[in-house]
Design a protein around this motif. Structure first.
Motif, PDB file in Angstrom:
ATOM      1  N   THR A  50       0.829  -1.202   0.000  1.00 64.38           N
ATOM      2  CA  THR A  50       0.000   0.000   0.000  1.00 64.38           C
ATOM      3  C   THR A  50       0.864   1.253   0.000  1.00 64.38           C
ATOM      4  OG1 THR A  50      -1.567  -1.261   1.321  1.00 64.38           O
ATOM      5  CG2 THR A  50      -1.935   1.097   1.171  1.00 64.38           C
ATOM      6  N   LEU A  51       1.947   1.217   0.787  1.00 66.83           N
ATOM      7  CA  LEU A  51       2.846   2.374   0.828  1.00 66.83           C
ATOM      8  C   LEU A  51       3.539   2.547  -0.521  1.00 66.83           C
ATOM      9  CD1 LEU A  51       4.355   4.674   2.179  1.00 66.83           C
ATOM     10  CD2 LEU A  51       5.901   3.016   3.219  1.00 66.83           C
ATOM     11  N   ALA A  52       3.961   1.435  -1.128  1.00 61.67           N
ATOM     12  CA  ALA A  52       4.643   1.523  -2.416  1.00 61.67           C
ATOM     13  C   ALA A  52       3.763   2.230  -3.445  1.00 61.67           C
ATOM     14  CB  ALA A  52       5.020   0.127  -2.903  1.00 61.67           C
ATOM     15  N   TYR A  53       2.480   1.858  -3.485  1.00 68.28           N
ATOM     16  CA  TYR A  53       1.583   2.495  -4.451  1.00 68.28           C
ATOM     17  C   TYR A  53       1.297   3.938  -4.067  1.00 68.28           C
ATOM     18  CZ  TYR A  53       0.742  -2.403  -5.616  1.00 68.28           C
ATOM     19  OH  TYR A  53       0.895  -3.715  -5.949  1.00 68.28           O
ATOM     20  N   ALA A  54       1.176   4.169  -2.754  1.00 74.26           N
ATOM     21  CA  ALA A  54       0.851   5.520  -2.306  1.00 74.26           C
ATOM     22  C   ALA A  54       1.942   6.513  -2.699  1.00 74.26           C
ATOM     23  CB  ALA A  54       0.638   5.539  -0.795  1.00 74.26           C
ATOM     24  N   LEU A  55       3.197   6.031  -2.808  1.00 79.07           N
ATOM     25  CA  LEU A  55       4.274   6.930  -3.206  1.00 79.07           C
ATOM     26  C   LEU A  55       4.058   7.456  -4.621  1.00 79.07           C
ATOM     27  CD1 LEU A  55       7.431   5.138  -1.769  1.00 79.07           C
ATOM     28  CD2 LEU A  55       6.152   7.058  -0.819  1.00 79.07           C
ATOM     29  N   LEU A  56       3.207   6.758  -5.412  1.00 80.84           N
ATOM     30  CA  LEU A  56       2.840   7.238  -6.741  1.00 80.84           C
ATOM     31  C   LEU A  56       1.536   8.024  -6.696  1.00 80.84           C
ATOM     32  CD1 LEU A  56       3.453   3.894  -8.530  1.00 80.84           C
ATOM     33  CD2 LEU A  56       4.261   6.009  -9.502  1.00 80.84           C
ATOM     34  N   GLY A  57       1.009   8.210  -5.487  1.00 81.60           N
ATOM     35  CA  GLY A  57      -0.291   8.860  -5.372  1.00 81.60           C
ATOM     36  C   GLY A  57      -1.415   7.934  -5.757  1.00 81.60           C
ATOM     37  N   LEU A  58      -1.154   6.635  -5.721  1.00 83.55           N
ATOM     38  CA  LEU A  58      -2.146   5.654  -6.166  1.00 83.55           C
ATOM     39  C   LEU A  58      -2.619   4.804  -5.000  1.00 83.55           C
ATOM     40  CD1 LEU A  58      -0.858   3.834  -9.374  1.00 83.55           C
ATOM     41  CD2 LEU A  58      -3.004   5.039  -9.113  1.00 83.55           C
ATOM     42  N   THR A  59      -3.855   4.350  -5.088  1.00 85.54           N
ATOM     43  CA  THR A  59      -4.325   3.345  -4.135  1.00 85.54           C
ATOM     44  C   THR A  59      -5.127   2.317  -4.908  1.00 85.54           C
ATOM     45  OG1 THR A  59      -6.308   4.621  -3.760  1.00 85.54           O
ATOM     46  CG2 THR A  59      -4.548   4.867  -2.136  1.00 85.54           C
ATOM     47  N   ARG A  60      -5.256   1.130  -4.310  1.00 85.52           N
ATOM     48  CA  ARG A  60      -6.152   0.138  -4.887  1.00 85.52           C
ATOM     49  C   ARG A  60      -7.569   0.647  -4.698  1.00 85.52           C
ATOM     50  NH1 ARG A  60      -4.593  -4.035  -8.197  1.00 85.52           N
ATOM     51  NH2 ARG A  60      -2.534  -4.732  -7.618  1.00 85.52           N
ATOM     52  N   ARG A  61      -8.509   0.066  -5.457  1.00 87.21           N
ATOM     53  CA  ARG A  61      -9.911   0.460  -5.338  1.00 87.21           C
ATOM     54  C   ARG A  61     -10.396   0.358  -3.906  1.00 87.21           C
ATOM     55  NH1 ARG A  61     -14.491  -0.866  -9.612  1.00 87.21           N
ATOM     56  NH2 ARG A  61     -14.023   0.894 -10.925  1.00 87.21           N
ATOM     57  N   GLY A  62     -11.098   1.339  -3.454  1.00 88.05           N
ATOM     58  CA  GLY A  62     -11.672   1.280  -2.126  1.00 88.05           C
ATOM     59  C   GLY A  62     -10.819   1.952  -1.068  1.00 88.05           C
TER      60      GLY A  62
ATOM     61  N   GLY B 245      -1.518   0.205 -15.793  1.00 89.41           N
ATOM     62  CA  GLY B 245      -1.572   1.242 -16.818  1.00 89.41           C
ATOM     63  C   GLY B 245      -1.673   2.621 -16.181  1.00 89.41           C
ATOM     64  N   GLN B 246      -2.439   2.694 -15.114  1.00 91.18           N
ATOM     65  CA  GLN B 246      -2.579   3.953 -14.382  1.00 91.18           C
ATOM     66  C   GLN B 246      -1.238   4.337 -13.751  1.00 91.18           C
ATOM     67  OE1 GLN B 246      -5.676   3.357 -11.511  1.00 91.18           O
ATOM     68  NE2 GLN B 246      -5.959   5.539 -11.234  1.00 91.18           N
ATOM     69  N   ALA B 247      -0.568   3.335 -13.169  1.00 88.26           N
ATOM     70  CA  ALA B 247       0.722   3.601 -12.536  1.00 88.26           C
ATOM     71  C   ALA B 247       1.764   4.021 -13.561  1.00 88.26           C
ATOM     72  CB  ALA B 247       1.204   2.366 -11.783  1.00 88.26           C
ATOM     73  N   ALA B 248       1.598   3.554 -14.822  1.00 85.26           N
ATOM     74  CA  ALA B 248       2.557   3.938 -15.858  1.00 85.26           C
ATOM     75  C   ALA B 248       2.190   5.278 -16.467  1.00 85.26           C
ATOM     76  CB  ALA B 248       2.598   2.852 -16.946  1.00 85.26           C
ATOM     77  N   GLY B 249       1.144   5.910 -15.955  1.00 87.67           N
ATOM     78  CA  GLY B 249       0.790   7.245 -16.400  1.00 87.67           C
ATOM     79  C   GLY B 249       0.166   7.296 -17.779  1.00 87.67           C
ATOM     80  N   LEU B 250      -0.467   6.206 -18.212  1.00 89.16           N
ATOM     81  CA  LEU B 250      -1.115   6.227 -19.525  1.00 89.16           C
ATOM     82  C   LEU B 250      -2.345   7.124 -19.463  1.00 89.16           C
ATOM     83  CD1 LEU B 250      -0.905   2.477 -20.551  1.00 89.16           C
ATOM     84  CD2 LEU B 250       0.333   4.389 -21.558  1.00 89.16           C
ATOM     85  N   PRO B 251      -2.580   7.902 -20.523  1.00 88.87           N
ATOM     86  CA  PRO B 251      -3.736   8.804 -20.523  1.00 88.87           C
ATOM     87  C   PRO B 251      -5.049   8.027 -20.473  1.00 88.87           C
ATOM     88  CG  PRO B 251      -2.331   9.187 -22.435  1.00 88.87           C
ATOM     89  CD  PRO B 251      -1.787   8.003 -21.736  1.00 88.87           C
ATOM     90  N   ARG B 252      -6.078   8.708 -19.997  1.00 89.31           N
ATOM     91  CA  ARG B 252      -7.347   8.043 -19.784  1.00 89.31           C
ATOM     92  C   ARG B 252      -7.935   7.432 -21.053  1.00 89.31           C
ATOM     93  NH1 ARG B 252      -9.800  11.680 -15.356  1.00 89.31           N
ATOM     94  NH2 ARG B 252      -7.553  11.940 -15.143  1.00 89.31           N
ATOM     95  N   GLY B 253      -7.727   8.116 -22.175  1.00 85.36           N
ATOM     96  CA  GLY B 253      -8.275   7.596 -23.431  1.00 85.36           C
ATOM     97  C   GLY B 253      -7.735   6.222 -23.742  1.00 85.36           C
ATOM     98  N   ILE B 254      -6.419   6.059 -23.601  1.00 90.00           N
ATOM     99  CA  ILE B 254      -5.800   4.770 -23.887  1.00 90.00           C
ATOM    100  C   ILE B 254      -6.308   3.716 -22.913  1.00 90.00           C
ATOM    101  CG2 ILE B 254      -3.607   3.519 -23.793  1.00 90.00           C
ATOM    102  CD1 ILE B 254      -2.251   5.771 -25.087  1.00 90.00           C
ATOM    103  N   LEU B 255      -6.434   4.092 -21.651  1.00 83.87           N
ATOM    104  CA  LEU B 255      -6.899   3.130 -20.649  1.00 83.87           C
ATOM    105  C   LEU B 255      -8.315   2.655 -20.949  1.00 83.87           C
ATOM    106  CD1 LEU B 255      -5.550   4.618 -17.294  1.00 83.87           C
ATOM    107  CD2 LEU B 255      -4.775   2.590 -18.510  1.00 83.87           C
TER     108      LEU B 255
END
Lengths: 592, 341
Positions: A50-62, B245-255
């Motif tokens: 969770t921390l690894a993803y959060a460093l990208l500003g990302l989280t899993r759904r929910g 794909g989101q983590a790789a920064g792909l634009p929404r259209g491609i996703l």
């Protein structure tokens, strides 16, 4: 640690929460310096992914980042718009994940998946991006990258897919690479090669890295600094060497109880020329799982069977219990030929040989309480009178250091480590003469792995238990077995006493396997060693096997003759056999 | 590769059809029915009966009848020559009759599917992207309704509401007003024939007359399509490769395109199966709206014990269904490299 001038990323007060639950991460502070490799560790559920993803500003759904700042350069990532974040993700901060095969889109060629990320972030033309993809694939050690770029992910092995993912992640030359358990599910030799590549690339390009892993060996070998999480909080942030020296995990070194004196008796179990193939549906071809396998095991002896996935070691285990019928060869157990026993006699044999499987959740009925699961086999085999059954199972649990309070619970309420110990207890309740343990620790966290091995070692001394420990994990085998048998592509390539195999391996495959073994010691890092034997390429298909030595295509010491001549297992020294015609020559070369 | 697969499948299809021909031919002759007396009447003299039996070819042993059906006799060329025989009821060639009725049904269901897919896919995607949103709730309510009654009852309800009460739709009088001269027969699909004849007015009239049957069919068909698309898209959006794909920064259209491509392949199978089913299954709708399509023709032939016509219809529907399944498999293979062909 990181001084502010060359800090790549720093997180302040970072918290992540799944809806309506207690926070998964709370108040995380961490800094990552340019070019630094930071290990992120902690038991499962501690929040490291969770921390690894959060460093990208990302989280899993929910889940949601509820609090904190992540500074990357001058920007706070959490304050940026989605479109601005899209630009940074993949370009400046890249990610690789545990399951490379599901992280890649199944319907596009892998080369195209690399090039479109490159195109998105570097705004290049299609042809240039394709060139870049091929160049990156070559850089991560993929043979024939032009052809591989056109492959789809289902055509690649796990190791290859992981390389594609790292090629994708590094194609944009990011400043920070986040790797979430990138080698779980890979074989040891592939894992070592992969981590080497990643380490070298990071050193060459100055890319900083966050490496999420539970493996102390990986932390010790590849990381500069280790951050440990405990229940969503940073519990340690120290240098790798300090982490290893203060960590409670210490491998007990190879122990051999020297059962050599037993060799005059008849062996308890003897396998001669075992062969097992599986037909390939719709063709006349077969998959060769085991070929010309021979093995002896004496009462009171513990033998480790090691090899990578696909080497046939689990098939051997199943043939021993007659869960699979072998194609050829003879298995003798305590003087009985298992090829001919059936009916009541087979039932008796099955009581005397017990198996412990890899996934404990698969080997218990999920609806039964532990008590019922333990009582059932006792009744079937009438091991003890019904009045003593309860006492017997409590005694059995005590033997594996599990509290009797688990009896009323069901498998899903227990952790994998505890349940696996219950599985061992259940097997021992049958009063077996011999135990087959098929990868008993590979699903477990390192701590649980150590406990299981300690239990096994204790049982060996207390009960004089004989067992065959099937494992791809050399650490387990080194600490819990008297003898080691190394398999490659269904054949035994080397066997001998544990200390001898680990200290003086002869076969090139054994050498590579042991070289790939990551010791939990930053002073003997693999990347610093110069005498490594590395194998090239991938394991050949067990359908179209090489004519000569099975290792010839990957062996750095192979000669022309190796390609043509079938190898035989022959005695190298007393109790030490090697399947390599150049074994003697190689030793001489080394000596001179 | 894909060509070899197609050829192999066609060969297998041919074998399947052959088995089917044998089965159908002999099974209908096992029926406790007497087609001859159906034609000459129950009171006919034995001579007239024998004459009729001879003219239908039913006096021969079954195997010889089959031989005539396959290889023909003095008058006809038989199935190997591409002829399905002559209808006992109308006396014209079954080939010609199927040629006339099949396009009617194909036109009806193709237009219905265009609408069902055109609406069902976006609604399904919306439901998946925004679970619990308006589209999702609407789908749920609609699913409760549409699934609760068979299509013919919806046909009748629609006629009642739109023709009888509101008066905004034409009556169930077929594909054109009875007063309009149909365009020259070219393809058999009236909308296409009208355009070929350069008669835009007839084209629009045909669409107008077809609107209620199409509405009914697409109303019923879009239910499963929406559900399938919704499930697939929802599943895809949770897939690891979308997260990556989101983590790789792909634009929404491609996703979005990635998700659709992965989700569409299974939905395609469902659409194909529904389509194959509808070739014969649209018969109730055809009846209600007085559209003489293949389904109507099949029912008429069965009731009249018109053996050659029944054989012709069964063969046609099976052959078409096989071709549609093959087309789906080829599309699947083109779309998804994991499908090995």
């Amino acid at each position: 640690m990181a001084d502010s001038t060359n800090t790549v990323l720093s997180a302040r007060g970072l918290s992540v929460q799944y809806a309506n639950e207690s926070p998964t991460l709370s108040d995380i502070n961490m800094d990552i310096a340019a070019g630094e490799i930071v290990g992120l560790t902690g038991s499962s559920g501690s929040g490291k992914s969770t921390l690894a993803y959060a460093l990208l500003g990302l989280t899993r759904r929910g889940a949601q980042i509820t609090n904190g700042e992540i500074y990357f350069g001058r920007n706070d990532l959490l304050a940026l718009s989605d479109v601005e974040l899209e630009d940074i993700r993949g370009r400046d901060i890249a990610l690789i994940v545990q399951n490379p095969r599901s992280a890649l889109h199944p319907m596009y060629q892998v080369g195209r998946q690399i090039s479109r990320v490159y195109q998105t972030h570097r705004g290049s033309g299609g042809a240039e991006a394709h060139q870049r993809a091929i160049e990156m694939l070559r850089l991560v050690g993929i043979n024939d990258p032009e052809r591989r770029a056109d492959a789809f992910v289902h055509e690649l092995s796990g190791g290859m897919a992981q390389r594609v993912l790292i090629a994708l992640a590094l194609s944009t030359s990011p400043k920070l690479l986040i790797a979430d358990e990138p080698t779980s599910g890979l074989d040891v030799t592939v894992q070592a090669q992969f981590l080497d590549t990643m380490w070298e690339t990071s050193r060459k390009t100055g890319t900083a890295m966050v490496l999420v892993t539970q493996e102390p060996g990986i932390l010790a070998n590849y990381c500069d600094r280790v951050i440990e999480l405990d229940a969503g909080r940073v519990s340690k942030d120290v240098s790798a060497s300090e982490f290893v020296s203060t960590s409670m995990l210490h491998t007990t070194q190879a122990t051999s109880s020297g059962q050599g004196e037993g060799q005059n008796r008849a062996p308890l179990l003897k396998v001669e020329g075992l062969r097992k193939t599986f037909p390939l549906r719709g063709t006349k071809k077969v998959v060769q799982a085991v070929d010309d396998m021979s093995l002896s095991l004496f009462a009171g002896e513990s033998v480790g069977l090691v090899g990578e996935s696909g080497s046939g070691k689990s098939t051997v285990g199943r043939c021993l219990l007659k869960l699979l019928d072998s194609d050829a060869g003879k298995i003798t157990f305590d003087g009985q030929d298992l090829g001919v026993v059936s009916g009541e006699a087979l039932r008796r044999v099955r009581q005397r040989i017990q198996i412990v499987q890899q996934d404990p959740y698969d080997s218990f009925d999920p609806r039964w309480t532990i008590e019922k699961s333990l009582l059932d086999p006792l009744e079937i085999h009438q091991i003890v009178p019904p009045t003593e059954a309860r006492a017997a199972i409590e005694e059995g649990l005590k033997r594996v250091s599990v509290d009797a309070s688990v009896l009323g619970r069901r498998p899903k309420d227990l952790s994998a480590g505890i349940l696996q110990r219950v599985a061992i207890a259940r097997a021992l309740l049958m009063k077996p003469d011999f135990l087959v343990l098929d990868e008993p620790t590979s699903m477990l966290a390192p701590q649980d792995r150590h406990i299981i091995l300690d239990v096994l070692k204790r049982l060996r001394t207390e009960l004089g238990l004989s067992y065959l420990l099937i494992s791809h994990d050399l650490t387990s085998v080194a600490s819990a077995c008297d003898r080691v048998v190394v398999m490659y592509l269904g054949q035994v390539v080397e066997q001998g006493p544990t200390t001898e195999i680990f200290e003086k391996p002869v076969h090139p495959y054994t050498k590579a396997l042991i070289g790939a073994h990551l010791e939990e010691n930053p002073k003997t890092r693999r990347v610093d060693r110069t005498d490594r034997v590395d194998l090239e390429g991938e394991i050949p298909s067990p359908i179209d096997l090489p004519v000569g030595c099975y290792l010839a295509t990957r062996c750095p010491q192979a000669t022309e003759a190796c390609d043509k001549e079938r190898q035989v297992l022959s005695s190298f020294s007393s109790h030490h056999d090697v399947r390599c015609m150049r074994a003697g020559q190689l030793e001489l070369d080394k000596a001179s | 590769m894909i060509w070899r697969f197609t050829l192999r499948r066609l060969a297998v299809g041919l074998v399947q059809l052959s088995v089917l021909i044998v089965a159908v031919f002999f099974l209908i002759r096992l029926l406790p029915a007497d087609p001859v007396s159906r034609f000459v009447g129950l009171n006919a003299s034995p001579e007239a009966y024998a004459l009729a039996e001879q003219s239908l070819g039913l006096d021969l042993p079954a195997l010889e009848q089959f031989e005539v059906f396959l290889f023909g006799d003095d008058e006809e060329v038989g199935l190997v020559g591409g002829e399905l025989g002559t209808s006992w009821v109308t006396g014209s060639s079954v080939n010609q009759e199927i040629r006339q009725y099949l396009p009617v049904t194909l036109e009806l269901i193709t237009l219905s599917f265009l609408i069902a897919v055109g609406l069902g896919v976006p609604i399904g995607v919306l439901g998946a992207v925004n679970p619990g949103g308006a589209a999702d709730k609407g789908t749920l309510i609609y699913g409760l309704f549409a699934g609760s009654q068979p299509e013919f009852s919806w046909g009748i309800i629609f006629i009642f509401v739109f023709f009888v009460v509101l008066g905004i739709a034409p009556g169930p009088l077929g594909r054109l007003s009875p007063l309009t001269d149909p365009p020259d027969f070219v393809t058999g699909a009236i909308t296409i024939d009208a355009l070929l004849a350069g008669r835009v007015d007839i084209f629009l009239e045909a669409l107008w007359y077809l609107s209620l049957p199409i509405l009914t069919l697409s109303f019923v068909l879009s239910g499963p399509i929406i559900k399938m698309v919704r499930e697939n898209v929802a599943q895809t959006m949770n897939a690891d490769f979308m997260f990556y794909g989101q983590a790789a920064g792909l634009p929404r259209g491609i996703l979005a395109r990635d998700a659709l491509r992965a989700a569409f392949a299974p939905a395609l199978t469902l659409i194909g199966i529904l389509f194959g089913f509808m070739i014969g299954g649209a018969v109730l709708i055809e009846s209600i709206f007085s559209i003489s399509g293949l389904g109507q023709y099949a029912i008429r032939s069965i009731l009249a014990f018109d053996y050659p016509a029944i054989q012709g219809v069964v063969l046609t529907i099976s052959a078409l269904t096989l071709l549609i399944y093959l087309a789906i498999d080829v599309c699947q293979a083109l779309l998804d490299p994991r499908v090995s062909v």
